[in-house]
Design a protein around this motif. Structure first.
Motif, PDB file in Angstrom:
ATOM      1  N   PRO B 255      11.037  56.634  38.109  1.00 50.68           N
ATOM      2  CA  PRO B 255      11.678  57.878  37.669  1.00 50.68           C
ATOM      3  C   PRO B 255      13.183  57.696  37.611  1.00 50.68           C
ATOM      4  N   ASN B 256      13.765  58.054  36.525  1.00 51.32           N
ATOM      5  CA  ASN B 256      15.175  57.783  36.318  1.00 51.32           C
ATOM      6  C   ASN B 256      15.849  58.964  35.656  1.00 51.32           C
ATOM      7  N   LEU B 257      16.552  59.699  36.447  1.00 50.94           N
ATOM      8  CA  LEU B 257      17.197  60.895  35.923  1.00 50.94           C
ATOM      9  C   LEU B 257      18.463  60.549  35.148  1.00 50.94           C
ATOM     10  N   SER B 258      19.022  59.376  35.442  1.00 46.44           N
ATOM     11  CA  SER B 258      20.269  59.030  34.780  1.00 46.44           C
ATOM     12  C   SER B 258      20.060  58.596  33.349  1.00 46.44           C
ATOM     13  N   ALA B 259      18.905  57.982  33.100  1.00 49.21           N
ATOM     14  CA  ALA B 259      18.659  57.521  31.732  1.00 49.21           C
ATOM     15  C   ALA B 259      18.285  58.702  30.846  1.00 49.21           C
ATOM     16  N   ALA B 260      18.307  58.472  29.550  1.00 53.34           N
ATOM     17  CA  ALA B 260      17.963  59.547  28.617  1.00 53.34           C
ATOM     18  C   ALA B 260      16.487  59.870  28.713  1.00 53.34           C
ATOM     19  N   ARG B 261      16.128  61.042  28.276  1.00 52.30           N
ATOM     20  CA  ARG B 261      14.752  61.478  28.323  1.00 52.30           C
ATOM     21  C   ARG B 261      13.968  60.821  27.203  1.00 52.30           C
ATOM     22  N   LEU B 262      12.786  60.283  27.575  1.00 51.34           N
ATOM     23  CA  LEU B 262      11.954  59.638  26.559  1.00 51.34           C
ATOM     24  C   LEU B 262      10.878  60.586  26.089  1.00 51.34           C
ATOM     25  N   ASN B 263      10.316  60.310  24.930  1.00 50.06           N
ATOM     26  CA  ASN B 263       9.277  61.194  24.422  1.00 50.06           C
ATOM     27  C   ASN B 263       7.925  60.961  25.064  1.00 50.06           C
ATOM     28  N   ARG B 264       7.600  59.684  25.285  1.00 49.36           N
ATOM     29  CA  ARG B 264       6.378  59.400  26.034  1.00 49.36           C
ATOM     30  C   ARG B 264       6.787  58.872  27.389  1.00 49.36           C
ATOM     31  N   MET B 265       6.156  59.357  28.404  1.00 50.60           N
ATOM     32  CA  MET B 265       6.493  58.855  29.727  1.00 50.60           C
ATOM     33  C   MET B 265       5.954  57.437  29.877  1.00 50.60           C
TER      34      MET B 265
END
Lengths: 319, 317, 308
Positions: B255-265
């Motif tokens: 889990p990485n809150l700093s990276a951008a949000r991806l469409n598929r986990m």
């Protein structure tokens, strides 16, 4: 006008009585109100003692509520009689945290998936029933040959797929997911979450997604609700919340999850829900607390489109 | 200081023998912090339970675990008891169930000193009180008299940490010390472990699936999969440039809150192999994008793979 | 704590009241009366006797009179044993019965718990299985078989102990009866301890205790035993009841002048007052046992709070 597929929670409070009548009851959920639209995913975030799980159970009347209303498509679930409630339960389903413990160990997968059909659609023919079970297994990513196995023969991820399949059997319009992947390995979580998102998209159903994992909540939610000691302290659309969290607690949560984010590192523990401090429940840990925070419980105020915060000092907080 | 060689652990179950740990070798130097990373079925916990002599009766263990020159496997209980709790301590995952419910915190802590250091109960309790303050528990004197269920989760874990440090051990094994705790408490516990390490200078074996905690504390990281070590590298190297495909996938899924949000986990397709199965070839091959025919037949050995890293892979990154 | 005790005692009063009432009317509902056994008594004398004891009155008047007397501590005269009051009879026999029962209970615990611990620690060995098999024998064989059997071996064959009878102050007359009374609860306690122990040895906190390098006996006695005894605590009140009913048989066979025989004889003789007296005594004992067990629970597991 029955608002189709809409859940409206108004002023919901849940309390648990204490051992002696002399002590005030434990307030697990305090005056929570929000709306979920059809096809929308609401993320519920908070730590232990925040009340998010109790809230979910109260919505489904799995625990009694002390006050408030839960309007599902215009009808108050809390005041319904048992028969009508059972019919509504078709539309409202829940997936629990512990995959193995949530499944009856003496029922095969086929039994588990068939039970909702027996309850809600008893007039199905045997063939139609089998076909529905097979279709659901397939959608949940389980091979057809697993239908006669027992839960203890499965891995955690597979058990959770069975749990989700069971919940989907009655074609619910709202699915509550209570920490659905916390008990699973990190590398498997994505499989289950993607499954949930796909199912939601295909069926246009709404979801209440409860989790303490912020990254996960960011992934699935359209809007996010943040809880602390039983109260709703921040509501915002996903991007707005993660880009600019307002409440000091939300910021602290983000800082704990991502060290590059600003936000205090919290010291100490949440005060016991048995003895909440007067005024804002967070003030004993908040670096921005001032005298006025002890005065009254802050109400949710709208600070930008759809973004609400319950904090007396939100205007004075640094960015 | 801790030397594990060719450790194999099998469990006798009704129908078969299940291998939990297959031929694992690793070492810890004094004062070093090693993060042991892996998921269900990796065998990471069993490896260290074997060192502590805490495996069940149905466990078949072979190989060697040497601690400060002494062989721990098959050591007599009396010999083992001289070491564990004193030179070699372990902290467990769930502090609620790992502390005895009917004994006060003070008694549970003091008994370690009474048993190993021969102190009187009064002297032992005084030292326990000091330790509670060292691990930053407020109102320590009152907490000493309380039972575990009267403390919060974070406090209980501090008690466990303090309890393990009373005899100033050379090595503390921390088995998932933060998993049962809230995220905001994670940070406090990791900080505490770091501070205690500075003060007591002990080695730490941090068993965790929380890569954030490992990143914060570990000098070296060992990655385990299906009972074997698949990668072993300095912490800085492994996070920047993992060599084994499983490590890379694990980092991708974290889990990485700093990276951008991806469409598929992100996730790894499939699931870890059933421990009862014995697979030829690489255990990760079924889920690996880089796998070829050789991977499915021939099991890769742990070899040097660029710098100080070791990886068990035919096609390392 | 005191408040809790007072509340429980206060709660026991209605229970006792119901028991007294039920028994009172049930005993009178059985056919026959106290003076039926007396042979060759002309009916007029029987009628006089009945009037003298107030038995010609309607039942509920008798009930009221009984309750009033009770409140003054008067259990009434025995109908069968003339010249004796119920209070006197019970006072005579109770010390012996209490001794018998108390020693049996203490022995059952003192031997049963270690036996259970031993069986648990060696549960996959011959010694463990042997202990549990013996326990089954203890539960299965009835006391009216055990006592004569023991008497046969130790009394008649070996001449170590008297077979039956009693002399005031004698200890050797009590040995075989006590052993007989002890066996069934001892067996149950051993089994329950073994089960509880096996379960507790798997718990995380026991693992922590071992991880701290504590010697095995410390882990068992300080950490594992108390939670393992919770099932035993649950059994204690029924155990008291078992011993009480067992003492009826044992005292009869061994000819011991305790109070056990009064209950049976009293029922057979329709000696209403004696039966009532015995029921009250036994009920009070059982209720007290229940209260003690609840206190014990709180000590065994501090998470159980007494206030409710």
């Amino acid at each position: 006008m029955t608002p189709d597929g809409v859940l409206q929670v108004k002023g919901l409070s849940v309390q648990f009585p204490r051992r002696t009548a002399a002590h005030p009851p434990l307030m697990a959920v305090l005056d929570v109100s929000f709306v979920v639209g059809p096809g929308e995913t609401l993320g519920l975030v908070g730590e232990s003692g925040s009340g998010k799980t109790t809230l979910a159970r109260a919505i489904l009347r799995l625990v009694p509520a002390a006050s408030g209303e839960v309007l599902w498509q215009g009808l108050n679930l809390l005041s319904m009689d048992a028969t009508r409630l059972r019919r509504q339960r078709r539309d409202l389903q829940i997936v629990f945290q512990d995959p193995l413990a949530s499944l009856d160990p003496r029922m095969t997968v086929a039994d588990i998936l068939g039970e909702p059909l027996d309850v809600h659609e008893p007039r199905l023919t045997a063939d139609a029933r089998q076909a529905r079970i097979a279709a659901m297994l397939d959608q949940a990513g389980l091979s057809a040959g697993l239908r006669d196995r027992y839960p203890h023969e499965f891995s955690g991820g597979q058990c959770q797929r069975v749990g989700i399949a069971r919940a989907m059997m009655s074609n619910p319009k709202l699915l509550i997911c209570d920490e659905p992947v916390s008990a699973l390995d990190v590398s498997i979580r994505g499989q289950i979450v993607n499954l949930l998102v796909d199912l939601q998209r295909d069926r246009g159903m709404a979801m209440l997604f409860i989790s303490h994992d912020l990254a996960l909540v960011r992934h699935v939610s359209h809007r996010v609700l943040v809880f602390y000691l039983g109260r709703l302290i921040e509501i915002a659309p996903r991007d707005s919340l993660f880009a600019a969290p307002m409440h000091p607690y939300t910021r602290a949560l983000m800082a704990a999850a991502a060290p590059d984010r600003p936000g205090q590192i919290l010291k100490g523990e949440p005060s016991s829900p048995l003895e909440p401090p007067g005024g804002c429940a967070f003030r004993d840990r908040c670096t921005h607390a001032r005298e006025l925070c002890a005065g009254s419980v802050p109400r949710l105020e709208e600070i930008s489109a759809g973004h609400f915060v319950a904090c007396h000092r939100w205007r004075e907080l640094p960015d | 200081m801790l030397q594990i060689d060719s450790l194999c652990i099998e469990f006798r179950q009704e129908r078969a023998r299940v291998a939990a740990v297959r031929d694992v070798s690793l070492a810890l130097a004094p004062g070093e912090c090693v993060g042991v990373v892996g998921e269900s079925g990796s065998g990471k916990t069993q490896t260290f339970l074997a060192a502590m002599g805490l495996l069940g009766r149905n466990a078949l263990v072979s190989g060697s675990i040497r601690f400060e020159g002494r062989e721990l496997l098959a050591a007599a209980t009396s010999e083992l008891n001289r070491v564990r709790g004193a030179r070699l301590a372990m902290i467990f995952q769930d502090p609620m169930t790992s502390l005895t419910p009917h004994l006060t915190v003070g008694v549970q802590m003091a008994e370690v000193l009474v048993c190993h250091a021969g102190l009187s109960w009064t002297a032992a309790k005084r030292k326990a009180l000091d330790m509670l303050q060292t691990v930053r528990i407020a109102d320590a004197a009152r907490r000493m008299r309380q039972y575990p269920h009267e403390l919060s989760g974070g406090m209980r874990q501090r008690v466990m940490i303090g309890m393990s440090l009373l005899c100033e051990p050379a090595l503390v094994i921390a088995d998932e010390p933060t998993s049962a705790l809230d995220a905001t408490i994670h940070v406090q516990v990791i900080e505490l472990l770091a501070a205690m390490r500075r003060e007591f200078r002990m080695a730490i074996a941090l068993i965790s699936h929380d890569l954030g905690a490992v990143h914060a504390l570990a000098d070296r990281v060992v990655v385990m999969y299906a009972g074997r070590v698949v990668e072993c590298a300095p912490a800085t190297a492994i996070f920047a440039h993992p060599r084994h495909p499983y490590t890379a996938e694990l980092l991708r899924c974290a889990p990485n809150l700093s990276a951008a949000r991806l469409n598929r986990m992100p996730s790894i397709t499939g699931q870890p192999p059933d421990p009862a199965e014995v697979l030829p070839g690489c255990a990760f091959a079924a889920r690996c994008a880089r796998a070829d025919a050789r991977c499915r037949i021939e099991r890769p050995l742990l070899v040097q793979s660029g710098g100080a890293a070791q990886a068990a892979c035919h096609h390392p990154l | 704590m005191i408040r809790y005790l007072l509340k429980r005692i206060a709660g026991a009063v209605p229970t006792l009241f119901i028991i007294i009432t039920l028994t009172f009317f049930l005993v009178r509902a059985a056919p026959g009366g106290p003076f039926d056994q007396e042979q060759s008594l002309p009916p007029e004398i029987v009628a006089n006797l009945q009037a003298a004891y107030g038995l010609d009155q309607p039942a509920w008047i008798q009930y009221r009179r009984y309750l009033t007397a009770l409140l003054h501590g008067d259990f009434g005269p025995s109908y069968k044993y003339k010249d004796f009051t119920v209070t006197g009879l019970i006072a005579q026999g109770l010390p012996l019965s209490l001794t018998l029962g108390g020693v049996a209970m203490a022995l059952a615990l003192a031997l049963g718990i270690p036996a259970g611990v031993f069986a648990a620690l060696h549960h996959d060995s011959a010694a463990g299985y042997a202990t549990m098999s013996l326990a089954v024998v203890g539960i299965a064989v009835p006391s009216f078989v055990v006592l004569p059997f023991l008497g046969l071996i130790f009394g008649i064959d070996l001449h170590w102990l008297p077979v039956a009878g009693w002399e005031p102050g004698s200890v050797k007359h009590l040995v075989l009866p006590v052993i007989t009374l002890t066996l069934p609860p001892l067996a149950y306690i051993a089994r329950l301890t073994r089960g509880g122990m096996l379960e507790v040895m798997q718990s995380h906190f026991v693992r922590t205790a071992f991880a701290k390098g504590l010697p095995t006996r410390t882990v068992i006695w300080r950490h594992a035993l108390r939670p393992a005894l919770l099932p035993v605590a649950g059994y204690l009140a029924p155990a008291v009841a078992t011993i009480m009913t067992g003492s009826l048989v044992v005292e009869s066979i061994a000819g011991l002048p305790g109070v056990g025989r009064y209950l049976v004889q009293g029922a057979l003789n329709r000696d209403y007052t004696l039966v009532m007296g015995m029921v009250i005594v036994y009920s009070a004992l059982l209720i007290s046992a229940g209260l003690l067990v609840d206190l014990l629970y709180a000590w065994l597991d501090p998470r159980v709070r007494l206030a409710h």
